[in-house]
Design a protein around this motif. Structure first.
Motif, short mmCIF file in Angstrom:
data_model
loop_
_atom_site.label_atom_id
_atom_site.label_comp_id
_atom_site.label_asym_id
_atom_site.label_seq_id
_atom_site.Cartn_x
_atom_site.Cartn_y
_atom_site.Cartn_z
N LEU A 103 -33.43 10.93 95.53
CA LEU A 103 -33.11 10.82 94.11
C LEU A 103 -33.27 12.16 93.42
O LEU A 103 -32.39 12.59 92.65
CB LEU A 103 -34.03 9.78 93.46
CG LEU A 103 -33.92 9.63 91.94
CD1 LEU A 103 -32.54 9.14 91.54
CD2 LEU A 103 -35.00 8.67 91.42
N MET A 104 -34.36 12.84 93.67
CA MET A 104 -34.61 14.13 93.02
C MET A 104 -33.66 15.22 93.54
O MET A 104 -33.33 16.16 92.82
CB MET A 104 -36.06 14.53 93.20
CG MET A 104 -37.01 13.63 92.40
SD MET A 104 -38.73 14.17 92.42
CE MET A 104 -39.15 13.84 94.13
N LYS A 105 -33.21 15.06 94.77
CA LYS A 105 -32.23 16.00 95.31
C LYS A 105 -30.86 15.78 94.68
O LYS A 105 -30.15 16.74 94.34
CB LYS A 105 -32.13 15.82 96.83
CG LYS A 105 -31.09 16.70 97.49
CD LYS A 105 -31.00 16.44 98.99
CE LYS A 105 -29.91 17.29 99.63
NZ LYS A 105 -29.80 17.00 101.10
N ASN A 106 -30.50 14.51 94.50
CA ASN A 106 -29.20 14.17 93.92
C ASN A 106 -29.12 14.46 92.43
O ASN A 106 -28.04 14.78 91.91
CB ASN A 106 -28.87 12.70 94.17
CG ASN A 106 -28.58 12.39 95.62
OD1 ASN A 106 -28.35 13.29 96.42
ND2 ASN A 106 -28.60 11.12 95.98
N VAL A 107 -30.25 14.31 91.74
CA VAL A 107 -30.28 14.54 90.29
C VAL A 107 -31.39 15.54 89.98
O VAL A 107 -32.49 15.17 89.54
CB VAL A 107 -30.52 13.22 89.51
CG1 VAL A 107 -30.23 13.42 88.03
CG2 VAL A 107 -29.67 12.09 90.07
N HIS B 200 -33.90 3.55 88.24
CA HIS B 200 -33.65 4.98 88.01
C HIS B 200 -33.03 5.18 86.63
O HIS B 200 -33.43 6.08 85.88
CB HIS B 200 -32.70 5.55 89.07
CG HIS B 200 -33.11 5.29 90.48
ND1 HIS B 200 -32.25 5.42 91.55
CD2 HIS B 200 -34.31 4.90 91.01
CE1 HIS B 200 -32.89 5.13 92.67
NE2 HIS B 200 -34.13 4.81 92.36
N VAL B 201 -32.05 4.35 86.32
CA VAL B 201 -31.36 4.44 85.02
C VAL B 201 -32.33 4.14 83.88
O VAL B 201 -32.33 4.81 82.85
CB VAL B 201 -30.16 3.48 84.98
CG1 VAL B 201 -29.53 3.46 83.59
CG2 VAL B 201 -29.12 3.87 86.03
N ARG C 61 -40.15 10.98 84.39
CA ARG C 61 -39.18 11.97 83.97
C ARG C 61 -39.77 13.37 84.12
O ARG C 61 -40.99 13.56 83.99
CB ARG C 61 -38.75 11.72 82.52
CG ARG C 61 -37.93 10.45 82.33
CD ARG C 61 -37.55 10.23 80.87
NE ARG C 61 -38.72 9.91 80.05
CZ ARG C 61 -39.23 8.69 79.94
NH1 ARG C 61 -38.68 7.67 80.60
NH2 ARG C 61 -40.28 8.47 79.16
N ALA C 62 -38.92 14.33 84.38
CA ALA C 62 -39.38 15.70 84.65
C ALA C 62 -40.16 16.30 83.49
O ALA C 62 -41.07 17.11 83.69
CB ALA C 62 -38.18 16.58 85.00
N ASN C 63 -39.83 15.88 82.27
CA ASN C 63 -40.52 16.44 81.09
C ASN C 63 -41.69 15.58 80.63
O ASN C 63 -42.25 15.82 79.55
CB ASN C 63 -39.52 16.61 79.95
CG ASN C 63 -38.89 15.29 79.51
OD1 ASN C 63 -39.14 14.24 80.10
ND2 ASN C 63 -38.06 15.35 78.47
#
Length: 283
Positions: free
Chosen positions: A210-214, A189-190, A133-135
């Motif tokens: 994936l990172m482009k879409n979300v 992913h979910v 996750r990004a965080n």
């Protein structure tokens, strides 16, 4: 009679009946599978359309990078396409059981599979990347998944890579806390976004999309295992179909169309060599 046979065959395939259904041409004098496909007028293809942007479902239709390549191959054969969207775990067994002619879905090349199945030349290539996750601030490099819950797709080429890396960590006194296996990559992913797992391991092209879409949801913290190639799979005896597919991929690459498709779907070019991609002992 041919129409009734074709209808029954497609119905049996879609329902995945317990009794194996053999895709055989009614014309006994056909020399190979390519001849049988042409005389039948249809090629039956098994695909797992859950690996964006290689192959996925949009507006009820299978689309993607591999679908564009497949359409080129089908046009060369001059037949209709009957493409079945099936779970990945059943594709290789289904191919050997002759439930379809070709497995046209992104399949990592490894020694174990190459000893049982016949790979085409690569349609793509990838690294096995760790996505969090990004965080996430606990995992900054591959070694940090020690003790964490990590997920990937069941029976994928990534699964043994994670298991091998787990052994490396255990040899150093650590180890992955738990390896969770899901039926498809989108499920991982979910699971990551919802906090069910701490990290996932997927193919680098899919991670980029994936990172482009979300945006602002995921990040890559490194890779494990070796660089790998993706290819399609045929039965070992069906060398004529593999030769036709390899020639088609070669034509697309030589004309620049393959690069064009990669830029369209991924935004970058992937390695697709015509030799040196198979492990020793490959069929």
């Amino acid at each position: 009679m041919v129409g009734l046979f074709s209808t029954a065959r497609r119905s049996a395939l879609r329902l995945l009946a317990a009794a194996p259904f053999l895709i055989l041409s009614a014309v006994s004098h056909a020399d190979g599978l390519v001849d049988q496909i042409k005389q039948r007028g249809t090629i039956v293809v098994g695909t797992e359309a859950a690996f964006e942007p290689f192959e996925f479902v949009r507006d009820g239709q299978i689309v993607g990078y591999n679908k564009d390549i497949l359409d080129y191959v089908v046009a060369k054969l001059g037949v209709k396409l009957d493409q079945l969207n099936l779970p990945f775990q059943g594709l290789l067994p289904g191919l050997l059981a002759k439930k379809f002619d070709l497995m046209a879905t992104s399949t990592g090349i490894n020694a174990e599979r190459a000893a049982k199945y016949a790979y085409t030349r690569p349609t793509g290539s990838f690294d096995n990347v760790i996505v969090v996750r990004a965080n996430e601030d606990r995992i900054k490099k591959p070694e940090d998944i020690d003790g964490m819950v990590v997920a990937t797709q069941l029976a994928s080429s990534v699964q043994p890579v994670i298991e091998a890396y787990d052994k490396e960590l255990k040899a150093k006194g650590g180890g992955i806390g738990e390896i969770k296996l899901f039926t498809s990559f989108p499920e991982t992913h979910v699971a990551l976004a919802s906090g069910q797992v701490d990290a996932i391991v997927i193919a680098s092209p899919s991670a980029a999309v994936l990172m482009k879409n979300v945006p602002d949801t995921y990040k890559v913290v490194g890779s494990i295992g070796e660089f790998q190639y993706l290819a399609w799979v045929v039965r070992p005896k069906d060398k004529d179909l593999r030769d036709l597919i390899n020639a088609s991929i070669g034509e697309l690459k030589d004309s620049g169309k393959l690069k064009e498709l990669q830029m369209k779907w991924f935004g970058f070019e992937m390695q697709t060599p015509d030799q040196g991609y198979l492990p020793p002992g490959a069929l």
